[in-house]
Scaffold this active site. Structure first.
Site, PDB file in Angstrom:
ATOM      1  N   CYS A 133       0.791  -1.156   0.118  1.00  0.00           N
ATOM      2  CA  CYS A 133      -0.005   0.208  -0.070  1.00  0.00           C
ATOM      3  C   CYS A 133       0.904   1.354   0.100  1.00  0.00           C
ATOM      4  O   CYS A 133       0.647   2.183  -0.678  1.00  0.00           O
ATOM      5  CB  CYS A 133      -0.863   0.208   1.210  1.00  0.00           C
ATOM      6  SG  CYS A 133      -0.349  -0.858   2.836  1.00  0.00           S
ATOM      7  N   HIS A 246      -2.790   6.340   4.429  1.00  0.00           N
ATOM      8  CA  HIS A 246      -1.663   6.266   4.895  1.00  0.00           C
ATOM      9  C   HIS A 246      -0.941   7.762   4.341  1.00  0.00           C
ATOM     10  O   HIS A 246      -1.424   8.229   3.351  1.00  0.00           O
ATOM     11  CB  HIS A 246      -0.557   5.342   4.326  1.00  0.00           C
ATOM     12  CG  HIS A 246      -0.844   4.204   4.631  1.00  0.00           C
ATOM     13  ND1 HIS A 246      -1.576   3.638   5.682  1.00  0.00           N
ATOM     14  CD2 HIS A 246      -0.174   2.782   4.105  1.00  0.00           C
ATOM     15  CE1 HIS A 246      -1.622   2.278   5.676  1.00  0.00           C
ATOM     16  NE2 HIS A 246      -0.905   1.829   4.980  1.00  0.00           N
TER      17      HIS A 246
HETATM   18  O1  25A Z   1       0.862 -11.978   5.430  1.00  0.00           O
HETATM   19  P1  25A Z   1       0.434 -10.521   5.055  1.00  0.00           P
HETATM   20  O2  25A Z   1       0.517 -10.506   3.595  1.00  0.00           O
HETATM   21  O3  25A Z   1       1.373  -9.699   5.785  1.00  0.00           O
HETATM   22  O4  25A Z   1      -0.850 -10.258   5.417  1.00  0.00           O
HETATM   23  C1  25A Z   1      -1.346 -10.285   6.759  1.00  0.00           C
HETATM   24  C2  25A Z   1      -2.810  -9.655   6.968  1.00  0.00           C
HETATM   25  O5  25A Z   1      -2.771  -8.371   6.227  1.00  0.00           O
HETATM   26  C3  25A Z   1      -4.188  -8.096   5.639  1.00  0.00           C
HETATM   27  C4  25A Z   1      -5.073  -9.136   5.978  1.00  0.00           C
HETATM   28  O6  25A Z   1      -5.806  -9.108   6.983  1.00  0.00           O
HETATM   29  C5  25A Z   1      -4.002 -10.387   6.057  1.00  0.00           C
HETATM   30  O7  25A Z   1      -4.468 -11.626   6.698  1.00  0.00           O
HETATM   31  N1  25A Z   1      -3.457  -7.666   4.367  1.00  0.00           N
HETATM   32  C6  25A Z   1      -2.880  -8.399   3.435  1.00  0.00           C
HETATM   33  N2  25A Z   1      -2.367  -7.632   2.215  1.00  0.00           N
HETATM   34  C7  25A Z   1      -2.896  -6.273   2.698  1.00  0.00           C
HETATM   35  C8  25A Z   1      -2.894  -5.015   2.093  1.00  0.00           C
HETATM   36  N3  25A Z   1      -2.275  -4.740   0.758  1.00  0.00           N
HETATM   37  C9  25A Z   1      -3.657  -6.442   3.993  1.00  0.00           C
HETATM   38  N4  25A Z   1      -3.958  -5.226   4.497  1.00  0.00           N
HETATM   39  C10 25A Z   1      -3.876  -4.262   3.912  1.00  0.00           C
HETATM   40  N5  25A Z   1      -3.268  -4.076   2.666  1.00  0.00           N
HETATM   41  P2  25A Z   1      -7.381  -8.995   7.124  1.00  0.00           P
HETATM   42  O8  25A Z   1      -7.726  -8.815   8.537  1.00  0.00           O
HETATM   43  O9  25A Z   1      -8.112  -7.532   6.473  1.00  0.00           O
HETATM   44  O10 25A Z   1      -8.027 -10.153   6.290  1.00  0.00           O
HETATM   45  C11 25A Z   1      -7.859 -11.191   6.942  1.00  0.00           C
HETATM   46  C12 25A Z   1      -8.559 -12.253   5.746  1.00  0.00           C
HETATM   47  O11 25A Z   1      -8.107 -13.596   5.587  1.00  0.00           O
HETATM   48  C13 25A Z   1      -8.893 -14.362   5.670  1.00  0.00           C
HETATM   49  N6  25A Z   1      -8.564 -15.795   6.229  1.00  0.00           N
HETATM   50  C14 25A Z   1      -7.634 -16.273   7.056  1.00  0.00           C
HETATM   51  N7  25A Z   1      -7.213 -17.356   7.169  1.00  0.00           N
HETATM   52  C15 25A Z   1      -7.823 -17.803   5.890  1.00  0.00           C
HETATM   53  C16 25A Z   1      -8.515 -17.010   5.249  1.00  0.00           C
HETATM   54  N8  25A Z   1      -9.125 -17.047   4.284  1.00  0.00           N
HETATM   55  C17 25A Z   1      -8.909 -18.339   3.559  1.00  0.00           C
HETATM   56  N9  25A Z   1      -8.416 -19.485   4.331  1.00  0.00           N
HETATM   57  C18 25A Z   1      -7.935 -18.997   5.263  1.00  0.00           C
HETATM   58  N10 25A Z   1      -6.848 -20.267   5.974  1.00  0.00           N
HETATM   59  C19 25A Z   1      -9.829 -13.921   6.801  1.00  0.00           C
HETATM   60  O12 25A Z   1     -11.025 -14.557   6.902  1.00  0.00           O
HETATM   61  C20 25A Z   1     -10.025 -12.603   6.359  1.00  0.00           C
HETATM   62  O13 25A Z   1     -11.050 -12.450   5.542  1.00  0.00           O
HETATM   63  P3  25A Z   1     -11.484 -15.138   8.535  1.00  0.00           P
HETATM   64  O14 25A Z   1     -12.676 -15.892   8.344  1.00  0.00           O
HETATM   65  O15 25A Z   1     -10.302 -15.632   9.182  1.00  0.00           O
HETATM   66  O16 25A Z   1     -11.798 -13.721   9.555  1.00  0.00           O
HETATM   67  C21 25A Z   1     -13.154 -13.665   9.852  1.00  0.00           C
HETATM   68  C22 25A Z   1     -13.151 -12.563  10.848  1.00  0.00           C
HETATM   69  O17 25A Z   1     -12.379 -13.281  12.041  1.00  0.00           O
HETATM   70  C23 25A Z   1     -11.591 -12.317  12.609  1.00  0.00           C
HETATM   71  N11 25A Z   1     -10.263 -13.254  13.115  1.00  0.00           N
HETATM   72  C24 25A Z   1      -9.056 -13.257  12.406  1.00  0.00           C
HETATM   73  N12 25A Z   1      -8.484 -13.898  13.150  1.00  0.00           N
HETATM   74  C25 25A Z   1      -8.773 -14.329  14.014  1.00  0.00           C
HETATM   75  C26 25A Z   1     -10.333 -13.956  14.176  1.00  0.00           C
HETATM   76  N13 25A Z   1     -11.112 -14.110  15.242  1.00  0.00           N
HETATM   77  C27 25A Z   1     -10.402 -14.846  16.513  1.00  0.00           C
HETATM   78  N14 25A Z   1      -9.292 -15.386  16.098  1.00  0.00           N
HETATM   79  C28 25A Z   1      -8.408 -15.245  15.267  1.00  0.00           C
HETATM   80  N15 25A Z   1      -7.210 -15.752  15.419  1.00  0.00           N
HETATM   81  C29 25A Z   1     -11.062 -11.134  11.626  1.00  0.00           C
HETATM   82  O18 25A Z   1     -11.146 -10.213  12.294  1.00  0.00           O
HETATM   83  C30 25A Z   1     -12.506 -11.262  10.665  1.00  0.00           C
HETATM   84  O19 25A Z   1     -13.331 -10.249  10.885  1.00  0.00           O
HETATM   85  O1  L14 Z   2       0.888  -5.556   1.898  1.00  0.00           O
HETATM   86  O2  L14 Z   2      -0.256  -2.231   7.762  1.00  0.00           O
HETATM   87  O3  L14 Z   2       2.795  -6.097   2.531  1.00  0.00           O
HETATM   88  O4  L14 Z   2       0.531  -3.632   8.955  1.00  0.00           O
HETATM   89  C1  L14 Z   2       1.604  -5.705   5.392  1.00  0.00           C
HETATM   90  C2  L14 Z   2       1.453  -5.153   6.614  1.00  0.00           C
HETATM   91  C3  L14 Z   2       0.364  -4.372   4.431  1.00  0.00           C
HETATM   92  C4  L14 Z   2       0.316  -3.458   5.252  1.00  0.00           C
HETATM   93  C5  L14 Z   2       1.842  -5.642   2.841  1.00  0.00           C
HETATM   94  C6  L14 Z   2       0.191  -3.548   7.860  1.00  0.00           C
HETATM   95  C7  L14 Z   2       1.505  -5.053   4.006  1.00  0.00           C
HETATM   96  C8  L14 Z   2       0.363  -4.120   6.645  1.00  0.00           C
END
Ligand code: 25A
Ligand code: L14
Length: 337
Positions: A133, A246
């Site tokens: 981002c 941001h």
């Molecule tokens: O690894 P990275 O790339 O660094 O990314 C880490 C996180 O950053 C966000 C995204 O979070 C990701 O998980 N992200 C990634 N790229 C981004 C970017 N460019 C970015 N954010 C900004 N810019 P997120 O919270 O937005 O989205 C998470 C989604 O992932 C789904 N998910 C998780 N495990 C999965 C899966 N989908 C498919 N298969 C899997 N095995 C997740 O779905 C969500 O849609 P969910 O069902 O797990 O989430 C439902 C609700 O549950 C809450 N929750 C999450 N973790 C827990 C939890 N509740 C209880 N216990 C937990 N451990 C969540 O808040 C959600 O509302």
């Molecule tokens: O897309 O703000 O690589 O915590 C992972 C960290 C997005 C932002 C990515 C955060 C980032 C994220």
């Protein structure tokens, strides 16, 4: 490759997350030609109903054959899910646009910001990466300047909102703020320290060189997107208690002199950029300026008087829109052209 159709079967993986929700909204608002939408998240959300274009759609879990019949899949479920599932999806014949950091620096995977390098879409092999981002909003501003006066070096400091981390981090900022104001004990869960009424010089994990992974993403992704390894970038990435958008302070050194007027003119013609800069009227971009907007706002444009050819500026963009969901949907739009 994407077979051109009147309407497409589109999947959102991570649909319950902060970015996934914004992806659905962006597809709807931009009237992307959708024949059918499929929504995926973790088992925890299986069966939950989400609304898309006035219809209730059930969330599914990922399975080995779930991608059959899907044309385009937008992934935002974290790097680990993308590592496992993006190759499975692309083998099923669907084009993956991946928002995680997993595939961005893979030489086989194009890393695309349509305003900057849509030409790189031509060589994709089934996976296209959506940049970080903070990098996206920076390169939409750097590229038009680089085309006029080659950029030698960029020093960037970011002020990043909590929504980048996802829903849990937004809940945490809300809860901590409320607890602070009610003299309750603060609990931390997502970040190593309290984020309410605080600033953390720490985004993503620390690497051996002392930089964070987020900082090195800005360095490496910028070179790949701009197609120029000679641009020197150094970054400090900072978390601030803001929900969305941001902000970034940019210091740019070019190979020839640009005046403030030159820069204003270049950027006022640039796609996806709005010059929002009238210091005499207190006009400069802030998170509240850019929230829910598609453009990157630029203000505080000044000459850096400490060097020969330098410019300072302040840029703000909505990290969930241009920083994530909008850029992914724009890539999908380019593919259908
Ligand atoms: O690894 P990275 O790339 O660094 O990314 C880490 C996180 O950053 C966000 C995204 O979070 C990701 O998980 N992200 C990634 N790229 C981004 C970017 N460019 C970015 N954010 C900004 N810019 P997120 O919270 O937005 O989205 C998470 C989604 O992932 C789904 N998910 C998780 N495990 C999965 C899966 N989908 C498919 N298969 C899997 N095995 C997740 O779905 C969500 O849609 P969910 O069902 O797990 O989430 C439902 C609700 O549950 C809450 N929750 C999450 N973790 C827990 C939890 N509740 C209880 N216990 C937990 N451990 C969540 O808040 C959600 O509302
Ligand atoms: O897309 O703000 O690589 O915590 C992972 C960290 C997005 C932002 C990515 C955060 C980032 C994220």
């Amino acid at each position: 490759m994407l077979n051109k159709k009147k309407a497409y079967v589109v999947a959102v993986v991570g649909a319950t997350g902060a970015v996934g929700q914004e992806m659905m909204l962006t597809l709807e608002q931009r009237k992307f030609p959708i024949e059918k939408i499929r929504l995926f998240a973790s088992e925890r959300s299986e069966g939950k109903e989400l609304e898309f274009a006035g219809q209730k759609i059930k969330v599914e879990r990922l399975t080995d054959d779930c991608f059959k019949g899907i044309d385009i899949a937008l992934f935002s479920a974290g790097a680990e899910r993308s590592r496992i599932w993006a190759p499975i999806a692309s083998k099923s014949g669907c084009v993956v646009i991946d928002n995680s950091s997993q595939w961005r620096m893979d030489p086989e995977v194009p890393l695309v910001v349509p305003e900057v390098n849509s030409n790189d879409l031509s060589w994709h092999k089934g996976i296209i990466a959506n940049p970080n981002c903070s990098t996206i909003q920076m390169v939409v501003v750097l590229k038009p300047i680089h085309d006029v006066a080659k950029i030698k070096r960029v020093v960037v400091t970011t002020f990043q909102s909590v929504s980048g981390t996802g829903m849990k981090a937004m809940d945490e900022l809300m809860q901590q703020t409320s607890d602070m104001l009610n003299f309750k004990e603060i609990k931390t869960n997502v970040y190593p320290y309290q984020i309410a009424f605080n600033v953390l010089p720490h985004i993503d994990k620390f690497l051996e060189n002392g930089y964070t992974k987020e900082e090195m993403k800005m360095v490496n992704e910028t070179k790949k997107i701009m197609g120029d390894d000679t641009i020197r970038v150094t970054a400090t990435t900072v978390r601030v208690p803001v929900f969305r958008c941001h902000s970034e302070s940019l210091n740019i050194e070019t190979d020839k002199k640009l005046s403030v007027i030159d820069v204003r003119e270049i950027l006022s013609l640039a796609k996806g950029v709005i010059v929002y800069d009238a210091p005499d009227k207190n006009i400069y971009p802030m998170p509240i300026t850019a929230v829910d907007k598609d453009d990157t706002y630029v203000g505080r444009i000044r000459e850096d008087e400490s060097i020969e050819n330098g410019i300072n500026m302040w840029i703000v963009s909505d990290n969930l829109r241009k920083g994530a969901a909008l850029n992914a949907v724009q890539i999908a739009e380019e593919l259908t052209k």
